[in-house]
Design a protein around this motif. Sequence first.
Motif, PDB file in Angstrom:
ATOM      1  N   ASN A  45     -10.115  19.061  30.329  1.00 31.67           N
ATOM      2  CA  ASN A  45      -8.702  18.966  30.222  1.00 31.67           C
ATOM      3  C   ASN A  45      -8.380  20.371  30.347  1.00 31.67           C
ATOM      4  O   ASN A  45      -8.301  21.451  29.589  1.00 31.67           O
ATOM      5  N   THR A 136      -2.477  14.639  35.537  1.00 34.82           N
ATOM      6  CA  THR A 136      -2.862  14.731  33.900  1.00 34.82           C
ATOM      7  C   THR A 136      -3.496  16.202  33.748  1.00 34.82           C
ATOM      8  O   THR A 136      -3.623  16.503  32.561  1.00 34.82           O
ATOM      9  N   ARG A 138      -6.674  16.642  34.247  1.00 35.68           N
ATOM     10  CA  ARG A 138      -8.015  16.286  33.787  1.00 35.68           C
ATOM     11  C   ARG A 138      -8.823  16.272  35.109  1.00 35.68           C
ATOM     12  O   ARG A 138      -8.562  16.016  36.283  1.00 35.68           O
ATOM     13  N   ASP A 163      -8.739   9.421  26.783  1.00 39.58           N
ATOM     14  CA  ASP A 163      -7.981  10.047  27.618  1.00 39.58           C
ATOM     15  C   ASP A 163      -6.387  10.503  26.898  1.00 39.58           C
ATOM     16  O   ASP A 163      -6.079  11.620  27.152  1.00 39.58           O
ATOM     17  N   SER A 167      -5.426  14.451  25.845  1.00 40.88           N
ATOM     18  CA  SER A 167      -4.415  14.957  26.057  1.00 40.88           C
ATOM     19  C   SER A 167      -3.607  15.361  24.739  1.00 40.88           C
ATOM     20  O   SER A 167      -2.887  16.657  24.669  1.00 40.88           O
ATOM     21  N   LYS A 196       3.493  17.524  27.250  1.00 41.69           N
ATOM     22  CA  LYS A 196       2.678  17.111  25.949  1.00 41.69           C
ATOM     23  C   LYS A 196       3.174  17.579  24.881  1.00 41.69           C
ATOM     24  O   LYS A 196       3.433  16.818  23.789  1.00 41.69           O
ATOM     25  N   ARG A 344       1.577   7.321  30.362  1.00 45.06           N
ATOM     26  CA  ARG A 344       1.402   8.638  31.278  1.00 45.06           C
ATOM     27  C   ARG A 344       0.157   9.341  31.140  1.00 45.06           C
ATOM     28  O   ARG A 344      -0.354   9.861  32.291  1.00 45.06           O
ATOM     29  N   TYR A 345      -0.632   9.449  30.081  1.00 44.85           N
ATOM     30  CA  TYR A 345      -1.881  10.007  30.074  1.00 44.85           C
ATOM     31  C   TYR A 345      -3.106   9.085  29.773  1.00 44.85           C
ATOM     32  O   TYR A 345      -4.103   9.878  29.661  1.00 44.85           O
TER      33      TYR A 345
END
Length: 349
Positions: A45, A136, A138, A163, A167, A196, A344-345
């Motif tokens: 991340n 994201t 990622r 995931d 985040s 976030k 969203r994530y």
Amino acid sequence: MDRDCVLGTHRVLEPAGALPQSAWRLDNTPVARSNEVLCSVDVLNIDSASFTQIAAHCGGDADAIAAHIRATVDARGKQHNAVTGSGGMFVGQIAAVGAARADRDTLVPGERIASLVSLTLTPLRLDEILAVDIATHRVRVRGSAVLFASSIFARLPADIATDVALSVLDVAGAPAQVRRLAAPGQTVCVIGADGKSGVLACAQAKTRVGPAGRVVGIVPNGDSPGAQLLLAEGYVDRLVVADARDTLAVLAAIPAALPALADLVVNCVNVGGTELASILCARDEGTVYFFSMATSFTAAALGAEGVGKDVTMIVGNGYAKGHADIALQTLRDRPPLLAYFNARYGARP
Ligand SMILES: NC(=O)c1ccc[n+]([C@@H]2O[C@H](COP(=O)([O-])OP(=O)(O)OC[C@H]3O[C@@H](n4cnc5c(N)ncnc54)[C@H](OP(=O)(O)O)[C@@H]3O)[C@@H](O)[C@H]2O)c1
């Protein structure tokens, strides 16, 4: 058995005498030395300020971003963005545990964990980059990383998708620090409120200040999903749409948005140049918490001096005691916020 340095200095290749975070290059050999934990790594991340800088540098091209990250890790033995100075964290599995670790009996090979120390100090080797998710930040990889005796990590929770946990854990310091810094009846202003860390900070701030307090968010786009969530769930009392780099625009918005300037300002943006706007939103003797990794110490210090503002400025320490649990609990206690993070994530195709 001899123990290696708790702080990981035995992994520093250059310059001599540096600690792993400030080192230019680390030894990323994938073995668990006496008090290390070797992990296989599935996901990086990349922290938002770093990813935003890399993406801009690579023209938003996923393959170019992958090549950039690969080049950094190959050259430095860690994912340390030389421009922003920031890193991110990883998710993976425990692969091997050093023989001298005091917690050896509790560390089970195969257990999934998230690192809670920065990739800027984590020896990392990448065998392959499988995918870059620009939305994201990622990066799916095959690789390995080393945790020192001083490197904190979290076991992944069973009740929150991996995931999503990744985040949230990346920015766990923000809600934890807000919970500590905000007090009942206060006014809190969160800049970059719809990202976030921003939404988590707003949600914590609203709970902490209570009905007598006030939370104001500043966002660049009032139509974003995060902005809509903040309003719908009442995590902010007011949303101001402004570019925080445009100090004069923020200054013009302050009388209506913050008639009593904020006791606490939390900067959660992923771009540079927002220091002065943050300082101007704070009352005299208030506190400005710069969580953003795009913060310039010089701009903040000289900016406050230049406008004659006596404020306490806090550098965004990513670690606060219990921050992982506090951040995950912030989601568990607020089902709409958890649903937002899942949408969203959560895992993406
Ligand atoms: N201190 C630590 O330990 C630590 C740990 C992890 C991350 N960080 C840093 O914390 C910051 C936030 O991370 P994050 O993961 O929450 O990032 P994020 O989800 O990408 O959110 C960044 C937010 O900033 C907003 N923003 C961008 N430009 C803006 C502007 N000119 N004016 C106002 N708002 C603006 C973005 O809005 P749009 O989405 O609409 O552009 C977004 O809401 C980053 O700098 C990151 O590197 C710090």
